[in-house]
Write a protein that holds these residues in place. Sequence first.
Motif, short mmCIF file in Angstrom:
data_model
loop_
_atom_site.label_atom_id
_atom_site.label_comp_id
_atom_site.label_asym_id
_atom_site.label_seq_id
_atom_site.Cartn_x
_atom_site.Cartn_y
_atom_site.Cartn_z
N PHE A 126 28.61 46.54 17.83
CA PHE A 126 27.65 47.03 18.82
C PHE A 126 26.37 47.53 18.16
O PHE A 126 25.27 47.35 18.69
N ALA A 127 26.49 48.14 16.98
CA ALA A 127 25.31 48.62 16.25
C ALA A 127 24.43 47.44 15.84
O ALA A 127 23.20 47.47 15.98
N LYS A 128 25.04 46.38 15.33
CA LYS A 128 24.28 45.19 14.95
C LYS A 128 23.67 44.51 16.17
O LYS A 128 22.54 44.01 16.12
N ILE B 177 34.46 53.95 10.57
CA ILE B 177 33.79 53.43 11.77
C ILE B 177 34.60 52.25 12.27
O ILE B 177 35.17 51.49 11.47
N THR B 178 34.71 52.12 13.57
CA THR B 178 35.52 51.04 14.14
C THR B 178 34.75 49.73 14.11
O THR B 178 33.51 49.70 14.00
N PHE C 256 23.33 51.13 12.84
CA PHE C 256 22.21 50.65 13.67
C PHE C 256 20.89 50.83 12.93
O PHE C 256 20.07 49.91 12.85
N MET D 20 28.04 55.05 13.80
CA MET D 20 27.44 53.89 14.46
C MET D 20 25.92 53.92 14.35
O MET D 20 25.28 52.89 14.11
N TYR D 21 25.34 55.11 14.52
CA TYR D 21 23.88 55.23 14.42
C TYR D 21 23.40 54.85 13.03
O TYR D 21 22.34 54.24 12.87
N TRP E 263 34.35 47.73 16.59
CA TRP E 263 33.51 47.67 17.79
C TRP E 263 32.17 48.35 17.55
O TRP E 263 31.12 47.87 17.99
N GLN E 264 32.20 49.47 16.87
CA GLN E 264 30.96 50.21 16.59
C GLN E 264 30.04 49.41 15.67
O GLN E 264 28.83 49.42 15.84
N ILE E 265 30.63 48.73 14.68
CA ILE E 265 29.84 47.89 13.79
C ILE E 265 29.16 46.76 14.56
O ILE E 265 27.97 46.51 14.43
N LYS F 39 34.43 40.18 17.95
CA LYS F 39 35.46 41.09 17.45
C LYS F 39 36.70 40.33 17.00
O LYS F 39 37.31 40.65 15.98
#
Length: 241
Positions: free
Chosen positions: A96-98, A89-90, A5, A1-2, A92-94, A234
Amino acid sequence: MYAVFKRELFSFLSSMVAYITIGIFLLVSGLLLWFFPDTSILDYGYADLAGFFSLVPYLFMFLIPAITMRSFAEERREGTYELLITKPITLWQIIFAKYLASLVLVLFALIPTLIYYYSISKLGFPEGNIDSGAVIGSYIGLFLLGAAFTSIGIFSSALTKNQVIAFVICAGLCAFAFLGFDYTSQIISLQNVEVLISNLGINQHYNSMSRGVLDTRDLIYFITFSSMFLLFTKIIAGGKR
């Protein structure tokens, strides 16, 4: 995720679009606050930033769509979205990172405006004659407003490959979320229904925080609002996936 980001944030910072957008935002807000006669703090005569906090939501309706319009639209247009979703990577992580990367840029745009608070504090008579508590509450409200608009922007970008269309959709949804419920409530004559509809809009909760009142109901509203649009993102991105 990082990694997503960092990639998203540096992608913004390596393009001129982010600097031009933030620069225009600061220029327009500065002109409205200091030079235009109808909104100038110097003509107002009071050491107060209320005028600034009432103007920024309208500037956000153009700033935030410009920041978020490329989040998913650019990925899908260039064909890199398919590559991204194959990474370990899920979804959700994509998302949330964006979302966080865009929100950091909104924060970058707000930080330089602290000079307005310092300047007005120095210009006050006596010096420092400004309600700092109200200013802090207003900045918190402004950040939460930016977070809500950013969630709309991420959702709008997931709808289309075209950045211009994403910009227009986001600007329209932000305007409706901020003002639409108030206008709708004025059409309805029943008082209880009018208050209920008005409370569904962002404007009521933002105005409450702009007065320096930090109510948990307003905090819950903004968190729920942002989470709802991230969930919509999502659903849209998951369907396209």
